[in-house]
Motif scaffolding. Structure first.
Motif, PDB file in Angstrom:
ATOM      1  N   ILE A   3       0.850  -1.202   0.000  1.00  0.00           N
ATOM      2  CA  ILE A   3       0.000   0.000   0.000  1.00  0.00           C
ATOM      3  C   ILE A   3       0.878   1.241   0.000  1.00  0.00           C
ATOM      4  CG2 ILE A   3      -1.533   1.361   1.509  1.00  0.00           C
ATOM      5  CD1 ILE A   3      -2.733  -1.408   2.326  1.00  0.00           C
ATOM      6  N   ALA A   4       0.495   2.232  -0.786  1.00  0.00           N
ATOM      7  CA  ALA A   4       1.191   3.521  -0.736  1.00  0.00           C
ATOM      8  C   ALA A   4       0.394   4.467   0.160  1.00  0.00           C
ATOM      9  CB  ALA A   4       1.333   4.101  -2.137  1.00  0.00           C
ATOM     10  N   LEU A   5       1.095   5.056   1.118  1.00  0.00           N
ATOM     11  CA  LEU A   5       0.513   6.071   1.999  1.00  0.00           C
ATOM     12  C   LEU A   5       0.971   7.424   1.471  1.00  0.00           C
ATOM     13  CD1 LEU A   5      -0.789   7.201   4.584  1.00  0.00           C
ATOM     14  CD2 LEU A   5       1.303   6.567   5.808  1.00  0.00           C
ATOM     15  N   VAL A   6       0.019   8.226   1.005  1.00  0.00           N
ATOM     16  CA  VAL A   6       0.360   9.473   0.313  1.00  0.00           C
ATOM     17  C   VAL A   6      -0.190  10.669   1.086  1.00  0.00           C
ATOM     18  CG1 VAL A   6       0.152  10.742  -1.861  1.00  0.00           C
ATOM     19  CG2 VAL A   6       0.225   8.239  -1.899  1.00  0.00           C
ATOM     20  N   HIS A   7       0.684  11.628   1.342  1.00  0.00           N
ATOM     21  CA  HIS A   7       0.276  12.854   2.037  1.00  0.00           C
ATOM     22  C   HIS A   7       0.469  14.042   1.105  1.00  0.00           C
ATOM     23  CE1 HIS A   7       0.606  10.658   5.888  1.00  0.00           C
ATOM     24  NE2 HIS A   7       1.788  10.239   5.484  1.00  0.00           N
ATOM     25  N   ARG A  33       2.568   4.716  12.955  1.00  0.00           N
ATOM     26  CA  ARG A  33       1.364   3.975  13.367  1.00  0.00           C
ATOM     27  C   ARG A  33       0.751   3.220  12.188  1.00  0.00           C
ATOM     28  NH1 ARG A  33      -1.280   5.746  18.019  1.00  0.00           N
ATOM     29  NH2 ARG A  33      -2.776   4.084  17.585  1.00  0.00           N
ATOM     30  N   VAL A  34       0.752   3.847  11.026  1.00  0.00           N
ATOM     31  CA  VAL A  34       0.193   3.175   9.843  1.00  0.00           C
ATOM     32  C   VAL A  34       1.053   1.965   9.474  1.00  0.00           C
ATOM     33  CG1 VAL A  34      -0.306   3.404   7.366  1.00  0.00           C
ATOM     34  CG2 VAL A  34      -0.993   5.219   8.938  1.00  0.00           C
ATOM     35  N   VAL A  35       2.361   2.163   9.470  1.00  0.00           N
ATOM     36  CA  VAL A  35       3.269   1.059   9.121  1.00  0.00           C
ATOM     37  C   VAL A  35       3.094  -0.100  10.106  1.00  0.00           C
ATOM     38  CG1 VAL A  35       5.720   0.390   9.039  1.00  0.00           C
ATOM     39  CG2 VAL A  35       4.953   2.492   7.901  1.00  0.00           C
ATOM     40  N   ALA A  36       2.962   0.223  11.401  1.00  0.00           N
ATOM     41  CA  ALA A  36       2.833  -0.829  12.424  1.00  0.00           C
ATOM     42  C   ALA A  36       1.516  -1.595  12.252  1.00  0.00           C
ATOM     43  CB  ALA A  36       2.909  -0.221  13.822  1.00  0.00           C
ATOM     44  N   LEU A  37       0.411  -0.871  12.039  1.00  0.00           N
ATOM     45  CA  LEU A  37      -0.869  -1.562  11.858  1.00  0.00           C
ATOM     46  C   LEU A  37      -0.858  -2.377  10.569  1.00  0.00           C
ATOM     47  CD1 LEU A  37      -3.773  -2.216  12.672  1.00  0.00           C
ATOM     48  CD2 LEU A  37      -4.501  -0.104  11.509  1.00  0.00           C
ATOM     49  N   ALA A  38      -0.270  -1.815   9.537  1.00  0.00           N
ATOM     50  CA  ALA A  38      -0.205  -2.537   8.261  1.00  0.00           C
ATOM     51  C   ALA A  38       0.534  -3.860   8.451  1.00  0.00           C
ATOM     52  CB  ALA A  38       0.475  -1.679   7.200  1.00  0.00           C
ATOM     53  N   ALA A  39       1.634  -3.829   9.199  1.00  0.00           N
ATOM     54  CA  ALA A  39       2.401  -5.064   9.434  1.00  0.00           C
ATOM     55  C   ALA A  39       1.519  -6.105  10.120  1.00  0.00           C
ATOM     56  CB  ALA A  39       3.644  -4.762  10.263  1.00  0.00           C
ATOM     57  N   GLU A  44       2.501  -4.162   3.522  1.00  0.00           N
ATOM     58  CA  GLU A  44       3.728  -3.355   3.528  1.00  0.00           C
ATOM     59  C   GLU A  44       3.355  -1.953   3.042  1.00  0.00           C
ATOM     60  OE1 GLU A  44       7.796  -3.636   1.078  1.00  0.00           O
ATOM     61  OE2 GLU A  44       6.673  -5.518   1.279  1.00  0.00           O
ATOM     62  N   VAL A  45       4.014  -0.932   3.607  1.00  0.00           N
ATOM     63  CA  VAL A  45       3.635   0.444   3.284  1.00  0.00           C
ATOM     64  C   VAL A  45       4.815   1.226   2.731  1.00  0.00           C
ATOM     65  CG1 VAL A  45       2.777   2.639   4.239  1.00  0.00           C
ATOM     66  CG2 VAL A  45       1.867   0.487   5.087  1.00  0.00           C
TER      67      VAL A  45
END
Ligand code: DQA
Length: 144
Positions: A3-7, A33-39, A44-45
């Motif tokens: 997943i790409a997290l885009v700001h 936090r996003v990376v940890a929840l994604a794991a 993968e982020v």
């Protein structure tokens, strides 16, 4: 699953930007936090932030070859950018739109989003939790 997290613009100022509206978490806090929840969810982020519309469009195009979906806070471009909408539709990857603030409880110009109508889902008003809820929705949408 990737997943790409885009700001979008000004989100690198988080933590010191209008804390009464956006809270005190920094962008690094949000990303961690996003990376940890994604794991935990088996994803993968990849993270990207830009203040420039064209760079965001370029990133969506380039990243679409290696990610399954996008979690995006487009910042002010939410309310202005047909180019971002076209990019996200064009790459044919589901995306979830998130906002820290309740964009419907603020100025009238923030109530319209060019992206919401083509998003897999939208989460707004929960601060950092908007990202985590949006991530859960996106992972479920992707079959995770
Ligand atoms: C925002 C809301 C937008 O209206 C604003 O321009 C932002 C942040 C949010 O996360 O609440 O930059 O996307």
């Amino acid at each position: 699953m990737k997943i790409a997290l885009v700001h979008g613009p000004n989100l690198r100022l988080l933590g010191r930007r209008e804390p009464e509206v956006y809270g005190t978490d920094t962008l690094d806090d949000v990303n961690a936090r996003v990376v940890a929840l994604a794991a935990e969810l088996g994803a993968e982020v990849e993270v990207f932030q830009s203040n420039h519309e064209g760079e965001l469009v370029d990133f969506i195009d380039e990243a679409s070859g290696r990610v399954d979906g996008f979690l995006i806070n487009p910042g002010a471009f939410t309310h202005t950018s047909i180019a971002l909408r076209d990019a996200l539709v064009g790459v044919e990857r589901p995306f979830v739109e998130v906002h820290l603030s309740n964009t419907h409880g603020r100025e009238a110009f923030r109530r319209h989003s060019y992206l919401s109508g083509v998003a897999a889902g939208v989460v707004f008003g929960f601060g950092l939790q908007s990202y985590l809820l949006g991530l859960r929705g996106l992972v479920a949408r992707l079959g995770g």
